[in-house]
Write an enzyme that holds these catalytic residues in place. Structure first.
Site, PDB file in Angstrom:
ATOM      1  CB  CYS A  33      -0.929   0.013   1.215  1.00 29.99           C
ATOM      2  SG  CYS A  33      -0.037   0.006   2.779  1.00 29.99           S
ATOM      3  CG  ASP A  35      -0.011   3.287   4.178  1.00 28.74           C
ATOM      4  OD1 ASP A  35       0.041   4.160   3.296  1.00 28.74           O
ATOM      5  OD2 ASP A  35      -1.065   2.825   4.621  1.00 28.74           O
ATOM      6  CB  CYS A  58      -4.555   3.726   6.111  1.00 30.73           C
ATOM      7  SG  CYS A  58      -4.187   2.293   7.134  1.00 30.73           S
ATOM      8  CB  CYS A 102      -3.241  -1.475   8.827  1.00 28.83           C
ATOM      9  SG  CYS A 102      -4.272  -1.326   7.352  1.00 28.83           S
TER      10      CYS A 102
HETATM   11 FE1  FES Z   1      -1.369   0.606   4.341  1.00 29.83          FE
HETATM   12 FE2  FES Z   1      -3.209   0.461   6.188  1.00 29.83          FE
HETATM   13  S1  FES Z   1      -3.514   0.570   4.053  1.00 29.83           S
HETATM   14  S2  FES Z   1      -1.067   0.264   6.429  1.00 29.83           S
END
Ligand code: FES
Length: 123
Positions: A33, A35, A58, A102
């Protein structure tokens, strides 16, 4: 769909920031993602005396990193290594199935930081 604890840690994340002279700093990312977490630890005699982090992610990433940070302050390195994505999610009263991944980010960041501290890369 999020528990009150998740909303609390998302709205008011604990221990955000950075440590001036950390014993270890590590950045980990979730390639799925994009992150990422940058985590700083202050360690004294195998005890984590302070943790700070910057999280780019997120809402669930923010909440889980915040909760995970509270779970390791004052704990030994061995105890910190016992923090997993499941124990973080549990401490928050659960996460929606689609957001379970996550919590990996925080648990992975802690494991990476402790491992780097115990086994620093050779210069
Ligand atoms: Fe990437 Fe939650 S969508 S850590």
């Amino acid at each position: 769909m999020y528990t009150d604890k998740v909303m609390d840690h998302f709205s008011n994340p604990r221990n955000v920031g950075q440590i001036e002279h950390p014993n270890v700093v590590v950045k980990v990312g979730d390639p799925g993602c994009g992150d990422a977490v940058l985590i700083f630890l202050k360690i004294d005699n195998d005890i984590i005396t302070d943790v700070k982090y910057k999280v780019y992610g997120c809402g669930a990433a923010i909440a889980t990193t915040s909760m995970a940070s509270t779970m390791i302050i004052g704990k030994s390195l061995a105890e910190a290594l016992e923090v997993t994505d499941d124990t973080v999610a549990e401490a928050l009263g659960g996460l929606p199935e689609a957001k379970m991944h996550c919590s990996n980010l925080a648990a992975t960041a802690i494991r990476a930081a402790v491992t780097r501290y115990l086994h620093p890369p050779e210069e």
